[in-house]
Motif scaffolding. Structure first.
Motif, PDB file in Angstrom:
ATOM      1  N   UNK A  17       0.901  -1.379  -0.125  1.00  0.00           N
ATOM      2  CA  UNK A  17       0.066  -0.208   0.066  1.00  0.00           C
ATOM      3  C   UNK A  17       0.922   1.451  -0.062  1.00  0.00           C
ATOM      4  N   UNK A  18       2.084   1.164   0.717  1.00  0.00           N
ATOM      5  CA  UNK A  18       2.717   2.416   0.661  1.00  0.00           C
ATOM      6  C   UNK A  18       3.448   2.571  -0.361  1.00  0.00           C
ATOM      7  N   UNK A  19       4.016   1.383  -1.085  1.00  0.00           N
ATOM      8  CA  UNK A  19       4.387   1.520  -2.492  1.00  0.00           C
ATOM      9  C   UNK A  19       3.815   2.230  -3.383  1.00  0.00           C
ATOM     10  N   UNK A  20       2.448   1.892  -3.580  1.00  0.00           N
ATOM     11  CA  UNK A  20       1.603   2.510  -4.626  1.00  0.00           C
ATOM     12  C   UNK A  20       1.249   3.972  -4.240  1.00  0.00           C
ATOM     13  N   UNK A  21       0.858   4.254  -2.966  1.00  0.00           N
ATOM     14  CA  UNK A  21       0.542   5.430  -2.557  1.00  0.00           C
ATOM     15  C   UNK A  21       1.440   6.566  -2.139  1.00  0.00           C
TER      16      UNK A  21
END
Lengths: 147, 221
Positions: free
Chosen positions: A93-97
């Motif tokens: 989630x951190x990677x995409x957002x």
């Protein structure tokens, strides 16, 4: 920024498509969890805790102004979890957002978790803190978009 | 505990939801004032359960809810209520659930509850022995006469991760604090993984659970 949020999601879907069975998928998640930089202890506060019944997630965010002219400020997330699989999902989630504009975070639907077959972790019944974390990420984006 | 409470004039209410499907229960033997259990834990439909109460106490208690079928006489001066159990059964009852629960009780009575308890105890002993062979595993709750549940923690393994990986292998366990947060605090743990055995489980299934646990631990460490 090189990729859009949509492209980042597609990349993850492609990576997971190369993995075979459930064991490969979960081993990948566990690896991602282990790679996620540990959040500094001072951020593991009650305030940053996203409460889940099963596992806990810590999340902080800050609005970072771009150094290059004409670029919009982006939201920088730092997160952690006490469970490894949750942490792997947090890492995704951190990677995409991460480091995207509040507008992009709010306007792009997240489809990748469904598409890599890990939807059950985002079920409210799981109470692992992920649904609440995602809500919290969008709330940060909303708050920063007003600035 | 019930005898001690009685001596002090304390009313006892037993939550017997866990015992009912595993042990023969006689409320008169126990001597408790109330005994409650849910149907779905004993193979009946959901949304139905039983509250046993001593007649003398039930007579003294006022109705907790109004509705059809629970009154005797009503005038502006005085209302009297129907007799037990109607006094407590206002409105249209959960008919389908009641019939289902009745059938489940009849069905269970065809089995030898003591033999079922003995079988579960064998599963418990086998599971305990096999699980304890896993490095870093600690069982929480080691009462001598406990029913067929094993609640455990494994060093370096979070219960959510273990539960997820067991689920992937077709093993159903419960993880978390099991609605007993103060107890978890007492043991200084955030939660446990709990395997529960039913009479229809087999030794081979216990072995499968242990093997799946070992595989999960290997993946997580």
């Amino acid at each position: 920024m090189n990729t859009t949020l949509e492209q980042a999601q597609q990349e993850i879907v492609d990576e997971f498509a190369m993995l075979g069975d459930w064991q490969d998928r979960y081993e990948q998640l566990i690896e991602l969890g282990k790679e996620l930089p540990l959040i500094a202890p001072e951020f593991k506060t009650e305030e940053n805790l996203v409460r889940g019944c099963q596992s806990r997630v810590w999340l902080t965010a800050e609005l970072v102004s771009s150094t290059s002219l004409g670029e919009l400020p982006v939201v920088h997330f730092t997160a952690d979890s006490d469970a490894m699989i949750t942490k792997g999902l947090v890492a995704l989630l951190v990677r995409v957002l991460n480091d995207r504009t509040p507008q992009e975070i709010m306007s792009t639907p997240l489809t990748f978790i469904d598409r890599i077959g890990l939807r059950e972790h985002l079920s409210p019944n799981r109470s692992n803190g992920l649904v609440a974390m995602l809500d919290q990420m969008k709330r940060y984006a909303l708050a920063y978009s007003a600035k | 505990m019930i005898a001690e409470a009685k001596k002090r004039g304390i009313i006892t209410v037993v939550d017997g939801a866990q015992a009912i499907p595993h042990l023969p229960v006689d409320v008169q033997d126990l001597g408790c004032d109330f005994y409650a259990f849910s149907g779905h834990k004993m193979y009946a439909p959901t949304g139905i359960g039983v509250l046993y109460g001593r007649e003398e106490l039930l007579e003294q208690m006022p109705p907790w809810q109004g509705g059809g079928e629970m009154i005797d006489q009503v005038t502006f001066e005085k209302t009297t209520y129907a007799k037990l159990p109607f006094k407590f059964e206002a409105g249209t009852p959960h008919i389908a659930g009641i019939i289902g629960l009745g059938e489940a009780v009849r069905w269970m009575r065809d089995y030898d509850l003591s033999a079922m308890a003995a079988h579960e105890h064998a599963l418990l002993e086998h599971g305990t022995k096999e699980l304890l062979a896993i490095d870093g595993l600690r069982i929480i709750g080691t009462a001598k006469k406990k029913v067929g549940v094993i609640s455990f923690v494994i060093e370096g393994v979070h219960h959510y991760d273990l539960g997820t990986l067991l689920d992937q292998q077709g093993i159903a366990v419960r993880t978390g604090h099991h609605c007993t947060q103060p107890l978890m605090e007492h043991f200084s743990i955030s939660g446990t993984t709990r395997a529960s055995f039913a009479p229809f489980n087999t030794i081979a299934e216990v072995d499968a659970m242990v093997a799946a646990t070992k595989k999960a631990v290997k993946m997580l460490r």
